[in-house]
Design a protein around this motif. Structure first.
Motif, PDB file in Angstrom:
ATOM      1  N   THR A 196      32.658  33.978  31.345  1.00  0.00           N
ATOM      2  CA  THR A 196      33.445  33.353  30.297  1.00  0.00           C
ATOM      3  C   THR A 196      34.841  33.821  30.441  1.00  0.00           C
ATOM      4  N   LYS A 197      36.038  32.851  30.819  1.00  0.00           N
ATOM      5  CA  LYS A 197      37.373  33.207  30.973  1.00  0.00           C
ATOM      6  C   LYS A 197      37.847  33.646  29.623  1.00  0.00           C
ATOM      7  N   ARG A 198      38.950  34.548  29.592  1.00  0.00           N
ATOM      8  CA  ARG A 198      39.638  35.162  28.731  1.00  0.00           C
ATOM      9  C   ARG A 198      41.089  34.804  28.963  1.00  0.00           C
ATOM     10  N   GLY A 199      41.777  34.747  27.853  1.00  0.00           N
ATOM     11  CA  GLY A 199      43.382  34.538  28.075  1.00  0.00           C
ATOM     12  C   GLY A 199      43.652  32.894  28.374  1.00  0.00           C
ATOM     13  N   LEU A 200      42.883  32.094  27.904  1.00  0.00           N
ATOM     14  CA  LEU A 200      42.926  30.739  28.105  1.00  0.00           C
ATOM     15  C   LEU A 200      43.875  30.140  26.818  1.00  0.00           C
ATOM     16  N   THR A 201      44.598  29.055  26.892  1.00  0.00           N
ATOM     17  CA  THR A 201      45.071  28.306  25.828  1.00  0.00           C
ATOM     18  C   THR A 201      44.498  26.891  25.766  1.00  0.00           C
ATOM     19  N   VAL A 202      43.983  26.870  24.380  1.00  0.00           N
ATOM     20  CA  VAL A 202      43.439  25.626  24.200  1.00  0.00           C
ATOM     21  C   VAL A 202      44.111  24.935  23.076  1.00  0.00           C
ATOM     22  N   GLY A 203      44.498  23.645  23.151  1.00  0.00           N
ATOM     23  CA  GLY A 203      45.396  22.997  22.271  1.00  0.00           C
ATOM     24  C   GLY A 203      44.457  22.050  21.704  1.00  0.00           C
ATOM     25  N   PHE A 204      44.546  22.140  20.121  1.00  0.00           N
ATOM     26  CA  PHE A 204      43.845  21.481  19.080  1.00  0.00           C
ATOM     27  C   PHE A 204      44.710  20.186  18.813  1.00  0.00           C
ATOM     28  N   LEU A 205      44.162  19.200  18.828  1.00  0.00           N
ATOM     29  CA  LEU A 205      45.129  17.828  18.346  1.00  0.00           C
ATOM     30  C   LEU A 205      44.052  16.858  17.347  1.00  0.00           C
ATOM     31  N   PRO A 206      44.200  17.316  16.281  1.00  0.00           N
ATOM     32  CA  PRO A 206      43.541  16.564  15.123  1.00  0.00           C
ATOM     33  C   PRO A 206      44.075  15.140  14.605  1.00  0.00           C
ATOM     34  N   LYS A 207      43.409  14.425  14.289  1.00  0.00           N
ATOM     35  CA  LYS A 207      43.961  13.156  13.905  1.00  0.00           C
ATOM     36  C   LYS A 207      45.309  13.445  12.797  1.00  0.00           C
ATOM     37  N   GLN A 208      45.292  14.187  12.047  1.00  0.00           N
ATOM     38  CA  GLN A 208      46.186  14.406  10.981  1.00  0.00           C
ATOM     39  C   GLN A 208      46.304  15.952  10.692  1.00  0.00           C
ATOM     40  N   VAL A 209      47.541  16.604  10.811  1.00  0.00           N
ATOM     41  CA  VAL A 209      47.778  17.901  10.431  1.00  0.00           C
ATOM     42  C   VAL A 209      47.689  18.275   8.860  1.00  0.00           C
ATOM     43  N   ASN A 210      47.589  19.233   8.351  1.00  0.00           N
ATOM     44  CA  ASN A 210      47.838  19.579   6.883  1.00  0.00           C
ATOM     45  C   ASN A 210      46.751  18.553   6.126  1.00  0.00           C
ATOM     46  N   ASN A 211      45.753  18.172   6.598  1.00  0.00           N
ATOM     47  CA  ASN A 211      44.593  17.339   6.175  1.00  0.00           C
ATOM     48  C   ASN A 211      43.448  18.280   5.998  1.00  0.00           C
ATOM     49  N   PRO A 212      43.017  18.425   4.760  1.00  0.00           N
ATOM     50  CA  PRO A 212      41.756  19.546   4.284  1.00  0.00           C
ATOM     51  C   PRO A 212      40.718  19.473   5.292  1.00  0.00           C
ATOM     52  N   TYR A 213      40.331  18.183   5.741  1.00  0.00           N
ATOM     53  CA  TYR A 213      38.977  18.309   6.682  1.00  0.00           C
ATOM     54  C   TYR A 213      39.396  18.890   8.015  1.00  0.00           C
ATOM     55  N   PHE A 214      40.668  18.287   8.569  1.00  0.00           N
ATOM     56  CA  PHE A 214      40.939  18.885   9.839  1.00  0.00           C
ATOM     57  C   PHE A 214      41.445  20.301   9.953  1.00  0.00           C
ATOM     58  N   THR A 215      42.012  20.782   8.717  1.00  0.00           N
ATOM     59  CA  THR A 215      42.355  22.200   8.527  1.00  0.00           C
ATOM     60  C   THR A 215      40.986  23.104   8.623  1.00  0.00           C
ATOM     61  N   ALA A 216      40.251  22.567   8.141  1.00  0.00           N
ATOM     62  CA  ALA A 216      38.802  23.422   7.830  1.00  0.00           C
ATOM     63  C   ALA A 216      38.357  23.366   9.351  1.00  0.00           C
ATOM     64  N   ALA A 217      38.490  22.165  10.063  1.00  0.00           N
ATOM     65  CA  ALA A 217      37.591  22.256  11.457  1.00  0.00           C
ATOM     66  C   ALA A 217      38.589  23.071  12.506  1.00  0.00           C
ATOM     67  N   ASP A 218      40.025  22.982  12.450  1.00  0.00           N
ATOM     68  CA  ASP A 218      40.534  23.562  13.355  1.00  0.00           C
ATOM     69  C   ASP A 218      40.533  24.920  13.123  1.00  0.00           C
ATOM     70  N   LYS A 219      40.556  25.672  11.716  1.00  0.00           N
ATOM     71  CA  LYS A 219      40.635  26.776  11.344  1.00  0.00           C
ATOM     72  C   LYS A 219      39.100  27.596  11.998  1.00  0.00           C
ATOM     73  N   GLY A 220      38.239  26.776  12.072  1.00  0.00           N
ATOM     74  CA  GLY A 220      36.993  26.948  12.883  1.00  0.00           C
ATOM     75  C   GLY A 220      37.029  27.250  14.430  1.00  0.00           C
ATOM     76  N   GLY A 221      38.060  26.539  14.995  1.00  0.00           N
ATOM     77  CA  GLY A 221      38.285  26.638  16.390  1.00  0.00           C
ATOM     78  C   GLY A 221      39.149  27.680  16.428  1.00  0.00           C
ATOM     79  N   GLU A 222      39.954  28.144  15.724  1.00  0.00           N
ATOM     80  CA  GLU A 222      40.964  29.122  15.924  1.00  0.00           C
ATOM     81  C   GLU A 222      40.211  30.394  15.983  1.00  0.00           C
ATOM     82  N   LYS A 223      39.096  30.610  14.916  1.00  0.00           N
ATOM     83  CA  LYS A 223      38.474  31.925  14.937  1.00  0.00           C
ATOM     84  C   LYS A 223      37.486  31.827  16.078  1.00  0.00           C
ATOM     85  N   ALA A 224      36.997  30.914  16.593  1.00  0.00           N
ATOM     86  CA  ALA A 224      36.002  30.963  17.775  1.00  0.00           C
ATOM     87  C   ALA A 224      36.917  31.552  18.929  1.00  0.00           C
TER      88      ALA A 224
END
Length: 359
Positions: free
Chosen positions: A53-81
């Protein structure tokens, strides 16, 4: 949550107005909505499941809408991972869930910045395709989550739930609540909503099982994902069938409106209500005894898997071809037809766990 373009549980899975924007009718694309165009174009190369598994990668998350509770929850899950995997999380996105041109612009910007992977929830599958293909030609891996684009425009799609799982589990949940006996009804969104009708088809098929022989589906009502209409339809169902034992509403707008009606009526505690909803919408109704349990997918888990899929692609462990497998978060996932990865069965929310979720 929960039409499929995740539209999108859990769809007007619309935690109030904000989530309705993200998931109209429990929207989002589910596995059964994916069409096979040039899927092979996105899965070039050969996978090495033993690649590190490569380290030091940059992954851009592009939700339908920022500051939307649903996508905030989803993207925080991605950030933590990504933090756990030793890679960098970068979120960009429009303030409006209907600003398709902005999503295209953000894809182009991420491509110019040469990120290693993009995880995107597509507002308009067709409009994004050209930009995503250009990103892939530049070596960027593309994962869609919650709402898909064409299979040839990304490497993999992380599907929040299978349509069959959503339909069958809602019947299973309500049947347990009413003791497998009595009259039930369905409160749907629009009569023409493809995802709703697909789920209802699986509900009807599930009800053919002999264990439901004492359950009768008496009516399917349509609230058109309008709160007032859904409220009135619930009232009408109970006037027409005062001995009704349960209601399934596979739309966040519908289930919330039905809960509002039941909570202030003589039917509270007598008529069970389940379906697809969000914790923020239904928390008060779970706590006051109107709703025992309902379901939807967990957006944090969805974002987590999207991030881990992006890293697996960028590491060369998978390419997006059917049959490939990879480890993610302690589980093994297998890519299905057209590079679809199933998150798993929907999450059931009840009084024991609802306060752990905020979307």
């Amino acid at each position: 949550m929960l039409t499929p373009s995740l539209r999108r549980a859990g769809t007007a899975l619309a935690a109030g107005t904000a989530l309705a924007v993200a998931l109209t009718s429990c929207g989002g694309t589910t596995k059964n909505d994916v069409k096979a165009d040039d899927a092979s174009a996105a899965s070039a190369g050969t996978a090495d499941p033993d690649a590190p598994t490569k380290r030091g990668l940059t992954v851009g998350f592009l939700p339908k809408q920022v500051n939307n509770p649903y996508f905030t929850a989803a993207d925080k899950g991605g950030e933590k991972a990504l933090a756990e995997l030793g890679s960098r999380y970068k979120e960009v996105g429009p303030n409006s869930a209907t600003d398709t041109s902005a999503q295209v612009s953000y894809v182009n910007t991420l491509t110019q910045q040469q990120v290693d992977a993009i995880a995107v929830s597509a507002q308009d599958p067709g409009a994004l395709c050209t930009a995503l293909k250009q990103a892939m030609r530049g070596g960027i891996k593309v994962v869609t989550y919650d709402s898909d684009t064409g299979p040839g425009c990304r490497n993999a799609f992380v599907s929040q739930a299978r349509a069959e799982d959503l339909g069958r589990t809602e019947v299973q949940l309500l049947a347990r609540q009413i003791g497998y006996k009595g009259k039930i009804a369905i409160l749907s969104a629009a009569q023409t909503a493809t995802n709703q009708n697909t789920w209802i088809g699986y509900m009807k098929d599930e009800l053919k099982d002999p264990r439901y022989r004492d359950i009768e589906l008496v009516k399917i009502a349509y609230g058109n994902d309008d709160a007032q209409q859904s409220f009135q339809q619930t009232q009408g169902l109970l006037q027409e069938h005062p001995d009704l034992k349960g209601i399934i509403s596979p739309t966040t707008v519908g289930i919330k409106a039905a809960a509002q009606y039941l909570s202030g009526s003589k039917y509270k505690g007598r008529v069970e209500l389940t379906g697809l909803g969000t914790p923020n919408d239904l928390r008060r109704y779970v706590k006051n005894g109107t709703v025992d349990a309902f379901e939807l997918w967990d957006p944090a888990r969805l974002g987590d898997l999207a991030a881990r899929t992006a890293v697996a692609l960028a590491s060369g462990r998978i390419t997006g071809r059917q049959g490939e497998t990879f480890e993610a978060g302690g589980r093994t996932y297998t890519l299905g037809e057209n590079g679809v990865i199933d998150l798993g069965r929907p999450t059931v929310f009840d009084a024991k766990n609802i306060d752990r979720f905020h979307f």
